[in-house]
Design a protein around this motif. Structure first.
Motif, mmCIF file in Angstrom:
data_model
loop_
_atom_site.group_PDB
_atom_site.id
_atom_site.type_symbol
_atom_site.label_atom_id
_atom_site.label_comp_id
_atom_site.label_asym_id
_atom_site.label_seq_id
_atom_site.Cartn_x
_atom_site.Cartn_y
_atom_site.Cartn_z
ATOM 1 N N ARG A 73 0.640 -1.200 0.028
ATOM 2 C CA ARG A 73 0.026 -0.032 0.007
ATOM 3 C C ARG A 73 0.819 1.146 -0.096
ATOM 4 O O ARG A 73 1.972 1.167 0.567
ATOM 5 C CB ARG A 73 -0.878 -0.009 1.330
ATOM 6 N N GLU A 76 3.433 2.248 2.861
ATOM 7 C CA GLU A 76 3.555 1.301 4.056
ATOM 8 C C GLU A 76 4.613 0.310 3.492
ATOM 9 O O GLU A 76 4.930 0.216 2.356
ATOM 10 C CB GLU A 76 2.092 0.475 4.281
ATOM 11 N N THR A 77 5.044 -0.576 4.474
ATOM 12 C CA THR A 77 5.871 -1.423 4.279
ATOM 13 C C THR A 77 5.228 -2.752 3.851
ATOM 14 O O THR A 77 4.114 -3.020 3.967
ATOM 15 C CB THR A 77 6.294 -2.148 5.516
ATOM 16 N N GLN A 79 4.004 -6.412 2.230
ATOM 17 C CA GLN A 79 3.807 -7.621 2.815
ATOM 18 C C GLN A 79 3.747 -8.535 1.908
ATOM 19 O O GLN A 79 3.673 -8.497 0.675
ATOM 20 C CB GLN A 79 2.204 -7.419 3.483
ATOM 21 N N ASN A 418 -0.097 2.519 -4.725
ATOM 22 C CA ASN A 418 -0.266 1.178 -4.422
ATOM 23 C C ASN A 418 0.461 0.327 -5.611
ATOM 24 O O ASN A 418 0.272 0.522 -6.689
ATOM 25 C CB ASN A 418 -1.678 0.458 -4.442
#
Length: 597
Positions: A73, A76-77, A79, A418
């Motif tokens: 995202r 963000e980090t 995943q 994203n």
């Protein structure tokens, strides 16, 4: 200079500000872009593209296979999305040995892990996407119903296994030889059974959710997949189908509805490390992903000049580094590796020890590390046949071991920042017999496990087999790159080459992908029959003769591959300093494409 023999780009570096997609098939890239244009985000787009890949690249992936994804995202980090199903509860070492097997077959339902790809796509759509299930499924239903021009590579694979289908896999013959002959490239192929499966799944999920939220509909579809008509059909077919497997034995699989009901895809934390001011994110050692991190750790202390991949010195250093990292993969990766063991492999101290093992001469040895926190397992190795040095791709799939499957890849980045890099694979049309009422086959990922309990990659019921699927996300405060490739054992090798060209040499994404490619075969194949070629180095015949001669003088067994034949990379990128998105894709085979604006 060695890279000047093809001093032009077959494809442009795409740049824009709205959204970008790149994949191994032009239809998937177009579908992803269509979703972005209709307001979907990167995860909606990737899900729609991935489900279409089940239809248009059926020899490279399918709903019965698996996937690994890196999801990021904006801000963000990243995943990890794990769509790798585990071994069935009845898939024990004792069961395989009692069938007279010394290794897991390369094809046939006995090699099937629990299907993970489809559930993973839906989990991602539920938690990371914004679109309704029906809208995402629309594209795959369209191509399965109305058909698509069969790729030349798909037609070739069907032709190679035509005899197997006729003699031993009649349900596959019905789907893939519809006119009682192998199809030719460009013929329109339809899969009405898969279209019916998707449509029924959609309708039952909408009914079960009772008109509530999109998340409820998607979760209902996951429940039906795992415990409804799909799981029931798989159970019936596997329990009743005795068929020829890769070892030449007639066996049946052990996958059951209970296994499907117990499995769910999930999201987990990545592993990562720094290189040249960038942070590289990978899935953990249940994949081969940490190979890339280990290689970068070893190479970090070499100068930019040392890592010039237009020189024999640069190629030699990369190949010798990969041999060490891949040996650690084969000896230590898998469900049996400890957190301490992986931390050791990724540590600066361990990288220094491994770096000191590199000399000016090509190593012909299998040299895993021996740190205290690591296992002492040594996998069985078979010397490759002289004519198999340049073998590419994913697991062998025909009963006589000659035909190979491969993999797909999708990268998407949207206007909000994203991004996703996802590598789906398995469940090929040639991996095991088609389940006729569903329109797809099961995968064969269990062949990556060992029938030796001492191995960290031993076959263990309920645990994931180690996989070669290895997408990547690279970040810096002002930059994000999502990339990956098909290619089995070559995935992290080809990605390493591309990243060094981008992060060290400063080449553009498209130039990095199109420049001559190479990889080592001086490591154990992850797939049956697990051959290796000591000192093997496969390189496109686009490098200069002088460079190739120098590599041979250093002791490398150089196998020249045809020009434009190695590496199937794609990537997307965000450059916040310039306010631009970009994309690049592999032109080899005239199949992969990037698109965007």
């Amino acid at each position: 200079m060695p890279l000047d023999r093809d001093a032009f780009l077959a494809r442009p570096d795409l740049e824009g500000s709205f959204g970008m997609a790149a994949s191994t098939h032009w239809v998937a890239s177009s579908v992803a872009q269509a979703v972005l244009e209709r307001g979907g985000n990167a995860f909606d787009a990737a899900a729609a593209a991935g489900l279409v890949l089940h239809v248009v690249e059926p020899h490279l992936n399918g709903p019965g296979g698996e996937l690994v994804a890196l999801l990021a995202r904006a801000g963000e980090t990243p995943q990890v999305l794990s769509g790798q199903g585990p071994a069935p509860r009845a898939a024990t070492i004792d069961h395989f040995r009692s069938a007279g097997l010394t290794s897991v077959p390369g094809s046939g339902a006995l090699a099937a892990a629990v299907p993970g790809a489809f559930d993973a796509w839906l989990l991602m759509l539920r938690d990371w996407g914004t679109w309704e299930l029906a809208d995402v499924l629309e594209f795959a239903v369209h191509y399965a119903t109305h058909g698509h021009p069969l790729l030349a590579s798909a037609a070739r694979v069907i032709g190679e296994v035509e005899g197997l289908f006729r003699d031993s896999w009649p349900t596959s013959m019905q789907l893939w030889l519809p006119e009682d002959r192998a199809p030719v490239a460009g013929e329109v192929h339809r899969n009405p059974a898969w279209a019916r499966t998707l449509s029924r799944l959609r309708d039952e999920a909408i009914h079960a959710a009772g008109g509530t939220t999109r998340e409820a509909v998607i979760e209902a579809a996951r429940a039906i997949w795992r415990g409804g008509f799909v799981a029931e059909a798989i159970d019936r077919f596997v329990s009743s189908s005795y068929h020829l497997h890769a070892h030449g034995s007639v066996l049946r699989g052990v996958l059951s509805a209970t296994d499907l009901a117990a499995y769910a895809a999930h999201v987990e934390a990545p592993v990562s490390r720094e290189f040249r001011g960038h942070r590289i994110f990978k899935a953990a050692a249940w994949t081969q992903g940490p190979v890339l991190l280990q290689a970068l750790a070893i190479l970090e202390e070499f100068s930019d000049a040392d890592l010039d991949l237009s020189s024999a010195t640069g190629i030699h250093l990369v190949v010798e580094t990969l041999k060490l990292a891949l040996a650690d993969r084969d000896a230590h990766y898998g469900a049996g590796i400890s957190d301490a063991g992986l931390a050791t492999l990724l540590s600066d101290r361990y990288a220094k020890e491994r770096r000191e093992q590199i000399t000016d001469v090509a190593s012909l040895e299998f040299r895993p590390g021996r740190a205290k926190s690591l296992s002492s397992f040594l996998p069985p190795l078979l010397l490759a046949r002289p004519d198999a040095v340049g073998a590419l791709g994913e697991p062998t799939v025909r009963w006589d071991g000659e035909t190979r499957g491969d993999t797909c890849h999708v990268d998407v980045i949207d206007q909000w920042g994203n991004a996703i890099s996802v590598t789906p694979s398995g469940g090929w049309l040639q991996s095991s017999p088609t389940i006729p009422e569903l329109g797809f086959a099961l995968g064969t990922r269990l062949q990556m496990t060992h029938l030796d309990p001492a191995s960290p990659s031993a076959l263990r019921p309920g645990l994931r087999p180690r996989t070669t699927l290895s997408p990547t996300i690279v970040t810096r405060p002002d930059r994000l790159i999502a990339l990956g490739t098909p290619g089995g054992d070559q995935q992290d090798q080809w990605q390493l080459v591309a990243l060094l060209r981008m992060l060290v040499a400063g080449l553009s994404p498209q130039t990095s992908i199109e420049s001559p490619m190479f990889h080592t075969t001086s490591a154990a194949s992850s797939f049956w029959p697990r051959t290796w070629t000591p000192g093997g180095l496969v390189a496109e015949d686009r490098f200069s003769p002088d460079l190739v001669s120098e590599l041979r003088d250093r002791g490398h067994l150089v196998e020249l591959a045809p020009p434009w034949s190695l590496g199937r990379l794609s990537l997307v990128q965000r450059d916040t300093a310039r306010g631009l998105l970009s994309a690049a894709a592999n032109p080899r085979g005239a199949q992969g494409y990037a698109t965007g604006r």
